[in-house]
Design a protein around this motif. Structure first.
Motif, PDB file in Angstrom:
ATOM      1  N   GLU A  57       0.139   1.017   5.815  1.00  0.00           N
ATOM      2  CA  GLU A  57       1.123   1.275   4.588  1.00  0.00           C
ATOM      3  C   GLU A  57       2.048  -0.018   4.402  1.00  0.00           C
ATOM      4  N   GLN A  58       2.359  -0.752   5.273  1.00  0.00           N
ATOM      5  CA  GLN A  58       3.116  -2.071   4.952  1.00  0.00           C
ATOM      6  C   GLN A  58       2.544  -3.105   4.468  1.00  0.00           C
ATOM      7  N   LEU A  59       1.084  -3.177   4.495  1.00  0.00           N
ATOM      8  CA  LEU A  59       0.462  -4.249   4.062  1.00  0.00           C
ATOM      9  C   LEU A  59       0.646  -4.389   2.496  1.00  0.00           C
ATOM     10  N   GLN A  60       0.780  -5.602   2.161  1.00  0.00           N
ATOM     11  CA  GLN A  60       0.827  -5.966   0.615  1.00  0.00           C
ATOM     12  C   GLN A  60      -0.401  -6.889   0.329  1.00  0.00           C
ATOM     13  N   ILE A  61      -1.035  -6.278  -0.895  1.00  0.00           N
ATOM     14  CA  ILE A  61      -2.197  -6.861  -1.357  1.00  0.00           C
ATOM     15  C   ILE A  61      -2.087  -7.475  -2.715  1.00  0.00           C
ATOM     16  N   LEU A  69       0.684  -1.141   0.073  1.00  0.00           N
ATOM     17  CA  LEU A  69      -0.022  -0.109  -0.033  1.00  0.00           C
ATOM     18  C   LEU A  69       0.855   1.173   0.138  1.00  0.00           C
ATOM     19  N   LYS A  70       2.111   1.229   0.661  1.00  0.00           N
ATOM     20  CA  LYS A  70       3.069   2.478   0.542  1.00  0.00           C
ATOM     21  C   LYS A  70       3.368   2.706  -0.689  1.00  0.00           C
ATOM     22  N   ILE A 127      -8.166   5.303   4.615  1.00  0.00           N
ATOM     23  CA  ILE A 127      -7.541   4.855   3.531  1.00  0.00           C
ATOM     24  C   ILE A 127      -8.355   5.507   2.118  1.00  0.00           C
ATOM     25  N   ARG A 128      -7.905   6.528   1.619  1.00  0.00           N
ATOM     26  CA  ARG A 128      -8.641   7.123   0.625  1.00  0.00           C
ATOM     27  C   ARG A 128      -8.057   6.710  -0.931  1.00  0.00           C
ATOM     28  N   THR A 129      -8.980   5.836  -1.369  1.00  0.00           N
ATOM     29  CA  THR A 129      -8.728   5.129  -2.581  1.00  0.00           C
ATOM     30  C   THR A 129      -9.060   6.079  -3.944  1.00  0.00           C
ATOM     31  N   LYS A 152      -1.865   6.634  -5.970  1.00  0.00           N
ATOM     32  CA  LYS A 152      -2.990   5.960  -6.304  1.00  0.00           C
ATOM     33  C   LYS A 152      -3.764   5.697  -5.055  1.00  0.00           C
ATOM     34  N   ILE A 153      -3.463   6.042  -3.827  1.00  0.00           N
ATOM     35  CA  ILE A 153      -4.167   6.160  -2.601  1.00  0.00           C
ATOM     36  C   ILE A 153      -3.544   7.016  -1.708  1.00  0.00           C
TER      37      ILE A 153
END
Length: 554
Positions: A330-334, A190-191, A287-289, A198-199
């Motif tokens: 921010e550290q999450l991976q998706i 997410l970072k 989290i603003r997408t 993008k976010i």
């Protein structure tokens, strides 16, 4: 000062007292408030160190709400065995998320209990540790996985691992295994999405629960609402405040609470908001997408699934209250498929969710209704049925191996209509009831009824209602269900209760037997429809889980 651990905290002293008074081969199971598990005070750390080194072999985490309506406190069970502790350098963690009832004050049965599998799991772990002292964590995990399958119900940590940070934390999430991810979609942090515009990340501010006003000017969300009021997608907001607020929502914001008083996994939920200009209160991470890149509903569903829940639980910091920051998010991976595929996944899930919502309306609101004709006589229940008060055998006669007669103590095994399979048996028979008898819960909650499925011994939490030829038992069962909320006990120092005389005096209508049978047949058709809706909920909840799991490559 008479305790081995110096503290003025009663929960610390109680546990200290109990374990200190065990015999050399002593065992205990102690239910403790969740603070014992992770609080950072010196007394708590000393207690956990002593438990891990000398007494503990397993920690069973229970969901908040299992003691409703008396308390919503989050609890765990410490399983103590001095001899077993010396034979193994490992601790088993079991996390129960469902005990067979919903977690609201009414504690309605949902037939999703994990208790039996947890009991079997603990027994198997004990057997393995007694016979295979030298086995590694991986070896024991392989044995348990072969018997119970891979799931999020349990994990194992060594005592050395627990001691690493010198806080001796006993939260299962701290030692949870990272899930193996084999998704075919690219994994994106997410970072990195933030760096590429993008976010973006924001933090709610300006209002708390006390600022909510029934006739306020502005729509608002307090962080506690994220736990109690809304599903993953927030379609409409129904709380208001008079405070203008510093942070207003944009449609598509993903809201993640930044604090929790429950366990660490409880912090990792997400809600996608479908409304603009809602005042967002403090303790909400936003989290603003920007939907040309990332579908907000897709992200909210992902955050609420095991891979990200486990990741976030490890970031959560704090003692009584756990905290989660945007830097942690921010550290999450998706897994990030193309936007069109994200939209397809969400559309499919939302279609299933509408089916679930409709079916749940039927299940939650159904109650048998019997229109009483004025000419029907009203009689006391004791005139048409025999009432048998339960009596509990001595504890030494209980067993879980099927010896003797099935034993039911209270409403723990109650279903919608028929009581569940027995979990206990007794070789001392006190009060018997037959298959097909109605049993009523006579200790809080007072009034719920079920049919027995086999000849059983009933304990003091139940009474059996054995009908005569004067009344149809289906008719009687449904009438009692329809007035369940009106059946009151005599009270007591701990539990509300109702006795045999009070049950006998309950007034019931007594139309002709032919009319009773006609009503019973009509109600059976209604209940078949309700049961079908309940099965729909289970089916489509699993379809949603499977769909998200597929994204991760599971």
């Amino acid at each position: 000062k008479r305790f081995s651990i110096q503290s003025n905290r009663s929960e610390v002293l109680f546990v200290d007292y109990m374990v200190e008074h065990l015999t050399p081969n002593g065992k205990a199971a102690i239910i403790v408030p969740e603070g014992i598990i992770f609080q950072s005070g010196n007394a708590y750390k000393q207690l956990r160190k002593m438990l891990v080194e000398n007494y503990l072999f397993a920690v069973v985490s229970l969901p908040a709400g299992v003691f409703q309506p008396y308390s919503g406190v989050k609890t765990s069970i410490l399983l103590i065995d001095k001899a077993l502790n010396k034979k193994t350098d490992k601790i088993l963690f079991v996390k129960i998320e469902n005990d067979g009832f919903d977690l609201g004050a009414q504690r309605r049965p949902n037939n999703k209990s994990q208790l039996l599998i947890a009991v079997r799991l603990v027994k198997e772990y004990i057997t393995v540790c007694h016979t295979e002292r030298s086995r590694s964590v991986n070896d024991i995990e392989s044995i348990l996985t072969e018997k119970f399958g891979p799931n999020n119900l349990w994990n194992i940590a060594t005592k050395a691992k627990i001691a690493e940070n010198d806080d001796w934390n006993l939260s299962s999430e701290r030692y949870a295994k990272e899930l193996y991810i084999s998704t075919s979609y690219p994994l994106v942090k997410l970072k990195d999405l933030e760096n590429n515009k993008k976010i973006s990340f924001l933090r709610g501010s300006g209002i708390s629960k006390k600022d909510i006003a029934e006739n306020g000017k502005y729509k608002c969300i307090h962080y506690g609402d994220l736990y109690t009021k809304y599903d993953i997608v927030i379609q409409t907001v129904d709380s208001y405040t008079d405070i203008e607020g510093k942070v207003l929502s944009e449609k598509g914001d993903v809201l993640v609470p930044s604090t929790t008083t429950a366990d660490a996994l409880g912090i990792s939920i997400a809600r996608a908001l479908n409304e603009d200009n809602v005042v967002l209160g403090g303790d909400i991470n936003i989290i603003r997408t920007y939907n040309e890149h990332l579908n907000s509903k897709y992200l909210a569903y992902l955050i609420s699934t095991p891979p990200l829940k486990i990741a976030l639980s490890k970031y959560a910091k704090g003692t009584n209250i756990l905290h989660l920051s945007n830097k942690d998010l921010e550290q999450l991976q998706i897994p990030l498929p193309p936007l069109e595929i994200q939209k397809e996944i969400v559309a499919e899930i939302e279609g299933w969710q509408k089916i679930i919502d409709g079916a749940r309306q039927v299940v939650d609101n159904y109650k048998p209704q019997i229109d009483i004709a004025p000419e029907w006589p009203m009689v006391e229940l004791g005139e048409v049925a025999y009432i048998i008060s339960g009596q509990s055998p001595e504890g030494k006669y209980y067993n879980q191996e099927g010896e003797g007669m099935p034993f039911y103590q209270g409403k723990t095994e109650f279903g919608d209509m028929y009581i569940g399979e027995p979990k206990s048996w007794t070789t001392q028979i006190t009060k018997e009831a037959d298959a097909g008898d109605i049993v009523m819960s006579v200790r809080a909650p007072v009034g719920p009824v079920n049919f027995l499925i086999c000849k059983s011994c009933i304990g003091r939490g139940l009474a059996a209602i054995k009908v005569t030829e004067k009344i149809d038992k289906i008719f009687l069962f449904n009438y009692i269900k329809s007035i369940e909320q009106n059946i009151k006990g005599g009270g007591g120092s701990v539990f509300d209760s109702i006795n045999r005389k009070q049950i006998s005096e309950i007034k019931i209508p007594l139309p002709d037997l032919i009319i009773q049978l006609e009503i019973s047949e009509s109600l059976k058709k209604e209940q078949l429809f309700v049961k079908a809706n309940s099965e729909l909920i289970t089916l489509f909840e699993q379809k949603i889980k499977d769909k998200i799991a597929k994204v991760w490559g599971e």
